[in-house]
Design an enzyme around this catalytic site. Structure first.
Site: not given
Length: 280
Positions: A49, A60, A175
């Site tokens: 990834e 993030d 995911y």
């Protein structure tokens, strides 16, 4: 079969799950990033990834934010990311590659051109973490037109309607978020209840589930596999190792002074994580 389909079939035959590390392109600079990616492949990573640096990475935590910033300070651009992707694909023609980046890139370049550029450079799948599945129709249409697998994040506590949409629109893999929040190993990982996460997503069918968020140690990987996931993604762990080697964030371009040492550490780490994918 796509590269991801082939990978999952091969691993199933070997009674293994997939270990997929995240690496930021351009971190800490383009040349070192290629060496880092090579090290994780040599360590046993089943797929990659790869991140594209962005100035406002809202999904993030601090560790990957540092990776974004280091890459941008070193002059990262989308064009340079595409060049690195081409080099990775040249070196590793059979390794499945998923891209993780923010939707601003797609908006600016135009949806179909965006997906086509990354497809031609070597990407198999693309995940845009700031695009919810309810707003995904134009992205999915463009990705499908050029042959890229669109991937969506299944939140740990998503509604049935959201999970159904994710299962219907994801290709390659889904995911599965093992917990709420942003990426990162900054807070203690929790792998209790992973079976519920996997089952909640799997009941709607769809692509194999890779669990991510907080996956940083071998027992996290084995827990994910035991919970029924097809594999595990570690997001911040590789960035954290790089962080330690370069001394954190920087406002000037930095280079790895002992690449052999970093490569050895990365290969050992990835090997330990991959060993945990063997099913009981």
């Amino acid at each position: 079969m796509s590269r991801f389909e082939q990978l999952f079939a091969d691993l199933e035959a070997k009674n293994e799950g997939a270990f997929v590390p995240f690496v930021m392109l351009g971190d800490p600079n383009p040349e070192d990033a290629i060496d880092i990616i090579s090290a994780v492949i040599e360590g046993g990573a089943d797929a990659l990834e790869l991140g594209v640096p962005f100035s406002d990475p809202v999904a993030d935590g601090p560790t990957i934010q540092n990776a974004h910033h280091r890459a941008l300070v070193s002059g990262a651009t989308v064009a340079k990311a595409l060049d690195q992707l081409r080099e990775v694909r040249r070196r590793y023609p059979d390794v499945p590659i998923s891209m993780l980046m923010y939707s601003n890139v797609a908006y600016v370049r135009g949806y179909e051109q965006f997906y086509r550029e990354f497809k031609e450079a070597g990407a198999d799948a693309i995940l845009l973490p700031d695009v919810p599945v309810r707003e995904s129709a134009p992205f999915v249409a463009a990705a499908t037109t050029v042959g890229v697998d669109p991937v969506f994040i299944a939140p740990a506590r998503a509604t049935p309607e959201v999970l159904e949409g994710i299962a219907a629109n994801s290709r390659g893999y889904i995911y599965g978020a093992s917990r709420d929040g942003v990426t990162g190993t900054e807070r203690e990982s929790q792998t209790l209840g992973l079976s519920d996460v996997v089952n909640n997503v799997a009941m709607y069918g769809g692509a194999p589930i890779l669990l991510g968020f907080g996956i940083s140690e071998p027992h996290h990987v084995s827990d994910a596999i035991a919970a029924g996931a097809a594999g595990a993604i570690t997001g911040s762990a590789i960035a954290k190792i790089i962080d330690e080697w370069v001394g954190g964030d920087h406002d000037e371009p930095v280079h790895i002074t002992d690449m052999d040492g970093l490569r050895a550490e990365l290969k050992d780490y990835v090997a330990s994580m991959k060993a945990a994918t063997v099913k009981a």
